[in-house]
Motif scaffolding. Structure first.
Motif, PDB file in Angstrom:
ATOM      1  N   GLY A  82      -1.711  10.431   3.959  1.00  0.00           N
ATOM      2  CA  GLY A  82      -1.987  11.745   4.515  1.00  0.00           C
ATOM      3  C   GLY A  82      -2.057  11.733   6.030  1.00  0.00           C
ATOM      4  N   ARG A  83      -2.224  10.546   6.602  1.00  0.00           N
ATOM      5  CA  ARG A  83      -2.373  10.416   8.048  1.00  0.00           C
ATOM      6  C   ARG A  83      -1.183   9.780   8.753  1.00  0.00           C
ATOM      7  NH1 ARG A  83      -7.420   8.366   6.259  1.00  0.00           N
ATOM      8  NH2 ARG A  83      -6.920   6.306   7.048  1.00  0.00           N
ATOM      9  N   ARG A  84      -0.422   8.971   8.005  1.00  0.00           N
ATOM     10  CA  ARG A  84       0.707   8.273   8.647  1.00  0.00           C
ATOM     11  C   ARG A  84       1.715   7.831   7.602  1.00  0.00           C
ATOM     12  NH1 ARG A  84      -1.698   2.482  10.632  1.00  0.00           N
ATOM     13  NH2 ARG A  84       0.413   2.249  11.411  1.00  0.00           N
ATOM     14  N   THR A  85       2.850   7.377   8.048  1.00  0.00           N
ATOM     15  CA  THR A  85       3.880   6.867   7.150  1.00  0.00           C
ATOM     16  C   THR A  85       3.419   5.527   6.590  1.00  0.00           C
ATOM     17  OG1 THR A  85       5.613   7.945   8.422  1.00  0.00           O
ATOM     18  CG2 THR A  85       6.297   6.130   7.001  1.00  0.00           C
ATOM     19  N   VAL A  86       3.577   5.371   5.272  1.00  0.00           N
ATOM     20  CA  VAL A  86       3.223   4.130   4.592  1.00  0.00           C
ATOM     21  C   VAL A  86       4.477   3.590   3.919  1.00  0.00           C
ATOM     22  CG1 VAL A  86       1.860   3.089   2.735  1.00  0.00           C
ATOM     23  CG2 VAL A  86       0.840   4.843   4.194  1.00  0.00           C
ATOM     24  N   VAL A  87       4.705   2.300   4.068  1.00  0.00           N
ATOM     25  CA  VAL A  87       5.823   1.620   3.424  1.00  0.00           C
ATOM     26  C   VAL A  87       5.254   0.504   2.562  1.00  0.00           C
ATOM     27  CG1 VAL A  87       7.959   0.311   3.749  1.00  0.00           C
ATOM     28  CG2 VAL A  87       7.343   2.109   5.390  1.00  0.00           C
ATOM     29  N   LEU A  88       5.591   0.531   1.273  1.00  0.00           N
ATOM     30  CA  LEU A  88       5.169  -0.511   0.344  1.00  0.00           C
ATOM     31  C   LEU A  88       6.309  -1.498   0.149  1.00  0.00           C
ATOM     32  CD1 LEU A  88       3.399   1.663  -2.386  1.00  0.00           C
ATOM     33  CD2 LEU A  88       2.393   0.562  -0.365  1.00  0.00           C
ATOM     34  N   LEU A  89       6.011  -2.767   0.278  1.00  0.00           N
ATOM     35  CA  LEU A  89       7.026  -3.808   0.132  1.00  0.00           C
ATOM     36  C   LEU A  89       6.997  -4.395  -1.273  1.00  0.00           C
ATOM     37  CD1 LEU A  89       6.614  -5.764   3.478  1.00  0.00           C
ATOM     38  CD2 LEU A  89       8.066  -3.783   2.987  1.00  0.00           C
ATOM     39  N   ASP A  90       8.204  -4.568  -1.821  1.00  0.00           N
ATOM     40  CA  ASP A  90       8.386  -5.158  -3.140  1.00  0.00           C
ATOM     41  C   ASP A  90       9.673  -5.979  -3.075  1.00  0.00           C
ATOM     42  OD1 ASP A  90       8.167  -5.735  -5.851  1.00  0.00           O
ATOM     43  OD2 ASP A  90       8.201  -3.651  -6.499  1.00  0.00           O
ATOM     44  N   TYR A  91       9.912  -6.785  -4.082  1.00  0.00           N
ATOM     45  CA  TYR A  91      11.144  -7.575  -4.104  1.00  0.00           C
ATOM     46  C   TYR A  91      12.333  -6.729  -4.502  1.00  0.00           C
ATOM     47  CZ  TYR A  91       8.339 -11.714  -3.442  1.00  0.00           C
ATOM     48  OH  TYR A  91       7.500 -12.644  -2.906  1.00  0.00           O
ATOM     49  N   THR A  92      12.106  -5.664  -5.245  1.00  0.00           N
ATOM     50  CA  THR A  92      13.165  -4.756  -5.650  1.00  0.00           C
ATOM     51  C   THR A  92      12.712  -3.344  -5.321  1.00  0.00           C
ATOM     52  OG1 THR A  92      14.534  -4.019  -7.510  1.00  0.00           O
ATOM     53  CG2 THR A  92      12.274  -4.631  -8.016  1.00  0.00           C
ATOM     54  N   THR A  93      13.658  -2.435  -5.152  1.00  0.00           N
ATOM     55  CA  THR A  93      13.307  -1.065  -4.771  1.00  0.00           C
ATOM     56  C   THR A  93      13.738  -0.048  -5.823  1.00  0.00           C
ATOM     57  OG1 THR A  93      15.367  -0.824  -3.518  1.00  0.00           O
ATOM     58  CG2 THR A  93      13.422  -1.608  -2.310  1.00  0.00           C
TER      59      THR A  93
ATOM     60  N   ALA B 126      18.918  -3.261 -12.192  1.00  0.00           N
ATOM     61  CA  ALA B 126      17.978  -4.002 -11.348  1.00  0.00           C
ATOM     62  C   ALA B 126      16.581  -3.891 -11.953  1.00  0.00           C
ATOM     63  CB  ALA B 126      17.980  -3.415  -9.932  1.00  0.00           C
ATOM     64  N   PRO B 127      15.743  -4.891 -11.683  1.00  0.00           N
ATOM     65  CA  PRO B 127      14.359  -4.806 -12.157  1.00  0.00           C
ATOM     66  C   PRO B 127      13.669  -3.556 -11.600  1.00  0.00           C
ATOM     67  CG  PRO B 127      14.842  -7.014 -11.369  1.00  0.00           C
ATOM     68  CD  PRO B 127      16.015  -6.154 -10.981  1.00  0.00           C
ATOM     69  N   LEU B 128      12.719  -3.067 -12.332  1.00  0.00           N
ATOM     70  CA  LEU B 128      11.957  -1.897 -11.917  1.00  0.00           C
ATOM     71  C   LEU B 128      10.964  -2.293 -10.831  1.00  0.00           C
ATOM     72  CD1 LEU B 128      11.486   1.100 -12.574  1.00  0.00           C
ATOM     73  CD2 LEU B 128       9.811   0.372 -14.262  1.00  0.00           C
ATOM     74  N   SER B 129      10.904  -1.497  -9.786  1.00  0.00           N
ATOM     75  CA  SER B 129       9.985  -1.759  -8.687  1.00  0.00           C
ATOM     76  C   SER B 129       8.603  -1.204  -9.001  1.00  0.00           C
ATOM     77  CB  SER B 129      10.509  -1.096  -7.404  1.00  0.00           C
ATOM     78  OG  SER B 129       9.503  -1.054  -6.413  1.00  0.00           O
ATOM     79  N   HIS B 130       7.613  -2.065  -9.054  1.00  0.00           N
ATOM     80  CA  HIS B 130       6.249  -1.573  -9.256  1.00  0.00           C
ATOM     81  C   HIS B 130       5.772  -0.813  -8.025  1.00  0.00           C
ATOM     82  CE1 HIS B 130       5.245  -5.332  -7.195  1.00  0.00           C
ATOM     83  NE2 HIS B 130       4.098  -4.739  -6.873  1.00  0.00           N
ATOM     84  N   ALA B 131       6.277  -1.156  -6.840  1.00  0.00           N
ATOM     85  CA  ALA B 131       5.903  -0.415  -5.631  1.00  0.00           C
ATOM     86  C   ALA B 131       6.364   1.038  -5.734  1.00  0.00           C
ATOM     87  CB  ALA B 131       6.499  -1.075  -4.388  1.00  0.00           C
ATOM     88  N   ALA B 132       7.528   1.258  -6.351  1.00  0.00           N
ATOM     89  CA  ALA B 132       8.004   2.633  -6.546  1.00  0.00           C
ATOM     90  C   ALA B 132       7.082   3.379  -7.498  1.00  0.00           C
ATOM     91  CB  ALA B 132       9.440   2.616  -7.074  1.00  0.00           C
ATOM     92  N   LEU B 133       6.534   2.689  -8.488  1.00  0.00           N
ATOM     93  CA  LEU B 133       5.585   3.324  -9.407  1.00  0.00           C
ATOM     94  C   LEU B 133       4.289   3.664  -8.683  1.00  0.00           C
ATOM     95  CD1 LEU B 133       6.121   1.085 -12.564  1.00  0.00           C
ATOM     96  CD2 LEU B 133       7.228   3.275 -12.010  1.00  0.00           C
ATOM     97  N   VAL B 134       3.858   2.789  -7.795  1.00  0.00           N
ATOM     98  CA  VAL B 134       2.668   3.061  -6.995  1.00  0.00           C
ATOM     99  C   VAL B 134       2.907   4.276  -6.108  1.00  0.00           C
ATOM    100  CG1 VAL B 134       1.142   2.207  -5.162  1.00  0.00           C
ATOM    101  CG2 VAL B 134       1.861   0.671  -7.009  1.00  0.00           C
ATOM    102  N   ALA B 135       4.059   4.294  -5.434  1.00  0.00           N
ATOM    103  CA  ALA B 135       4.381   5.420  -4.541  1.00  0.00           C
ATOM    104  C   ALA B 135       4.385   6.739  -5.322  1.00  0.00           C
ATOM    105  CB  ALA B 135       5.730   5.191  -3.867  1.00  0.00           C
ATOM    106  N   ARG B 136       4.952   6.711  -6.508  1.00  0.00           N
ATOM    107  CA  ARG B 136       4.978   7.909  -7.341  1.00  0.00           C
ATOM    108  C   ARG B 136       3.563   8.334  -7.721  1.00  0.00           C
ATOM    109  NH1 ARG B 136       8.483   6.440 -11.648  1.00  0.00           N
ATOM    110  NH2 ARG B 136      10.082   6.640 -10.068  1.00  0.00           N
TER     111      ARG B 136
END
Length: 175
Positions: A140-151, A160-170
């Protein structure tokens, strides 16, 4: 602001996301963000189709229910707490036949939907809700980027494997 997902191996993160808060959420991350890794041993994670069983990690659920031509399910994977030695690999066991749920073999996409997504969502809501809330506040305050091995954030994309970081972002973007 949306939460972005990027490869942990990407070398242009600071150029591509100037001023962003960049957080590794893999099994190699630092505390507290490592707790968003599917390998993290939270304990007590319900195993779909097995009301009498729980897993230390989401990855434990995924690996335990995987079936190979030469090896059935391996419920010992539910108890792994070291984040190591949990994977059951194609190199060692050959291609998997699927994941067993209620006596039947599920295909890869169906297994993602019936096993991985519910286990990971449960973990986010019951073991890492504080981190999801913190990410929501940060985003809510700034851009956040989550790093994972796959996107790959598309459950139906089996290339490709499913990105858990994408699930977190969602999850962070949900009310």
């Amino acid at each position: 602001m949306p939460v972005h997902v990027a490869s942990r191996r990407r070398t242009t993160l600071h150029r591509d996301f100037p001023g962003a808060l960049i957080l590794d959420v893999t099994s190699r991350a630092a505390e507290p963000w490592v707790r968003l890794s599917p390998f993290y041993p939270h304990g007590g994670i319900p195993v779909p189709g097995h009301p009498d069983r729980t897993s230390q990690s989401v990855e434990g659920v995924w690996q335990a229910l995987k079936v190979f031509a030469t090896e059935p399910e391996d419920f010992t994977k539910l108890g792994v707490t070291t984040m190591k030695g949990i994977k059951r690999t194609v190199r060692r066991l050959g291609p998997p036949l699927g994941h067993r749920l209620d006596g039947r073999l599920l295909g890869y996409e169906e297994a993602r939907r019936a096993l991985y997504l519910p286990a990971y969502r449960w973990m986010l809501d019951h073991r890492a809700a504080d981190l999801v809330g913190e990410l929501r506040d940060l985003a809510g305050r700034r851009t956040v980027v989550l790093l994972d091995y796959t996107t790959n954030g598309d459950v139906a994309d089996l290339s490709a494997p499913l990105s858990h970081a994408a699930l977190v972002a969602r999850r962070v973007g949900e009310p």
